[in-house]
Design a protein around this motif. Structure first.
Motif, PDB file in Angstrom:
ATOM      1  N   THR A  64      35.566 -36.519  86.431  1.00  0.00           N
ATOM      2  CA  THR A  64      36.476 -36.905  87.512  1.00  0.00           C
ATOM      3  C   THR A  64      37.894 -36.873  86.945  1.00  0.00           C
ATOM      4  OG1 THR A  64      37.078 -38.706  89.012  1.00  0.00           O
ATOM      5  CG2 THR A  64      36.076 -39.366  86.955  1.00  0.00           C
ATOM      6  N   SER A  87      39.741 -34.944  82.241  1.00  0.00           N
ATOM      7  CA  SER A  87      38.412 -34.991  82.854  1.00  0.00           C
ATOM      8  C   SER A  87      37.379 -34.613  81.797  1.00  0.00           C
ATOM      9  CB  SER A  87      38.362 -34.004  84.028  1.00  0.00           C
ATOM     10  OG  SER A  87      37.055 -33.971  84.559  1.00  0.00           O
ATOM     11  N   GLU A  91      40.247 -30.073  93.042  1.00  0.00           N
ATOM     12  CA  GLU A  91      39.234 -31.147  93.031  1.00  0.00           C
ATOM     13  C   GLU A  91      39.753 -32.357  92.245  1.00  0.00           C
ATOM     14  OE1 GLU A  91      36.601 -31.276  94.683  1.00  0.00           O
ATOM     15  OE2 GLU A  91      36.262 -29.190  95.260  1.00  0.00           O
ATOM     16  N   LEU A  92      40.402 -32.050  91.115  1.00  0.00           N
ATOM     17  CA  LEU A  92      40.907 -33.137  90.274  1.00  0.00           C
ATOM     18  C   LEU A  92      42.088 -33.836  90.960  1.00  0.00           C
ATOM     19  CD1 LEU A  92      40.746 -31.542  86.693  1.00  0.00           C
ATOM     20  CD2 LEU A  92      39.057 -32.949  87.851  1.00  0.00           C
ATOM     21  N   ALA A 139      42.401 -34.312  94.051  1.00  0.00           N
ATOM     22  CA  ALA A 139      41.835 -35.229  95.049  1.00  0.00           C
ATOM     23  C   ALA A 139      41.379 -36.532  94.377  1.00  0.00           C
ATOM     24  CB  ALA A 139      40.664 -34.551  95.758  1.00  0.00           C
ATOM     25  N   ASP A 140      40.772 -36.412  93.175  1.00  0.00           N
ATOM     26  CA  ASP A 140      40.356 -37.619  92.447  1.00  0.00           C
ATOM     27  C   ASP A 140      41.562 -38.498  92.125  1.00  0.00           C
ATOM     28  OD1 ASP A 140      37.808 -36.560  92.367  1.00  0.00           O
ATOM     29  OD2 ASP A 140      38.000 -35.779  90.325  1.00  0.00           O
TER      30      ASP A 140
END
Ligand SMILES: Nc1ncnc2c1ncn2[C@@H]1O[C@H](COP(=O)(O)OP(=O)(O)OP(=O)(O)O)[C@@H](O)[C@H]1O
Length: 339
Positions: A151, A169, A273-274, A276-277
């Motif tokens: 994440t 991550s 994606e990262l 969004a985390d």
């Protein structure tokens, strides 16, 4: 027989402060990264707090040096001596046993040769072995971010010499940026502002005190004025003036913008994606610079992301080096691979 012991240590060799963290005990040494040296004999006369008090106040034959100014090791010999001194201080307190494993966080601008030299200095000072750890990675571990999980976490470590921005991550740095603009640059900006606008020369320590007391990255509402003393450049005599928080905020404007730009640049390079985390978890600020009034708010406004100041921002890197000792096998493999 010699496994990872409860008394292994982590060292945050920072440009402003050096901290020694002892596993199972916490922070054992916390002192400024300053050394006072006799110019003719090169003999060290004071280290740490005693030496910091001498900055700008030494007689001709003694200089108070910051061997790691600007995020790099400007003076290797002195840096190594200073590190040995701090390891001995911790040992004197009986906080670690013989031959500990040492995890050292070094400024990221450091070259491979300098890194090797610091590791050798730790060995000379009594380490069984020593391993380097990247500063933002240590900061993220110290701030309790889930660095080993798949994440995204984002950390902005604002120290004395450098600001390090990193996305982490799965135990690695995905993308990062390091700029040589941080707390020292803020102090310099205050010195220049006061000189230009008041013809008053102030020293580094006064500038730092002004930054800590009334400095702000943005809004200055409710912040008092401050009386400061320096030397009048026109008369050459000591003089006292009063300055406002607004003036200091203005003086700090360029430095704050550079830090914000570096955060934005790193975000632009972050895989979606990262990103969004990070949006969920927020950007975490560490390092002493994180304590600049309203810096969190300004970064949040500019990035439209939540921003959190880590608990004990000044200690995060040291705590991170200490916690990383639990995963020392990973660092051992890395260091073997790079040999
Ligand atoms: N309350 C505060 N407000 C603003 N700045 C602060 C405050 N407290 C400390 N600082 C600044 O934080 C900086 C030191 O932070 P830190 O100890 O994290 O740096 P470092 O790890 O030694 O440096 P680097 O990460 O560059 O190697 C100094 O510039 C100091 O003036």
């Amino acid at each position: 027989m010699f496994g990872i012991g409860a008394r292994d240590i982590g060292i945050d060799l920072g440009t402003a402060n050096t901290l020694v963290y002892v596993k199972g005990k916490g922070i054992a040494v916390r002192e400024p990264s300053v050394v006072a040296v006799q110019t003719d004999t090169k003999q060290i006369v004071a280290v740490g707090n005693d030496a910091k008090n001498m900055i700008g106040r030494t007689p001709g034959n003694v200089v108070a040096l910051r061997p790691m100014k600007d995020g790099v090791i400007a003076d290797y010999e002195t840096t190594a001596t200073m590190m040995k001194y701090y390891m001995k201080e911790a040992q004197k307190k009986g906080v670690f046993g013989n031959k500990p494993y040492v995890m050292i966080c070094v400024p990221s601008g450091i070259t491979a040769v300098e890194q090797r030299a610091v590791i050798d200095a730790a060995r000379q000072a009594g380490a069984r072995d020593a391993y380097p750890i990247e500063e933002p990675f240590a900061a993220a571990i110290g701030a309790d971010l889930p660095v080993w999980e798949p994440t995204g976490s984002m950390v902005v470590d604002i120290g004395g010499g450098t600001t390090e921005v990193a996305i982490i991550s799965l135990g690695g740095i995905v993308t990062s940026q390091s700029i040589r603009i941080a707390g020292d640059e803020m102090d310099d900006a205050i010195i220049v502002y006061i000189r230009k606008n008041y013809n008053l020369m102030i020293g580094e320590r006064t500038a730092e005190a002004i930054k800590m007391e009334i400095g702000s990255a943005g809004d200055t509402e409710g912040v008092d004025n401050m009386e400061i003393r320096g030397r009048d450049l026109l008369t050459g005599l000591p003089k006292t003036i009063e300055i406002t928080a607004d003036e200091i905020s203005k003086a700090l404007g360029d430095t704050v913008s550079a830090i914000v730009d570096s955060v934005k640049n790193t975000l632009e390079k972050t895989p979606p994606e990262l990103a969004a985390d990070i949006m969920d978890r927020g950007i975490v600020l560490t390092g002493g610079g994180a304590l600049l009034r309203n810096l969190d708010k300004v970064i949040s406004e500019e990035t439209q992301m939540p921003v959190i100041i880590a608990e004990d921002p000044l200690d995060c890197v040291a705590i991170g080096t200490g916690k990383a000792l639990d995963h020392i096998h990973l660092f051992k493999t890395k260091s073997r691979d790079s040999r």
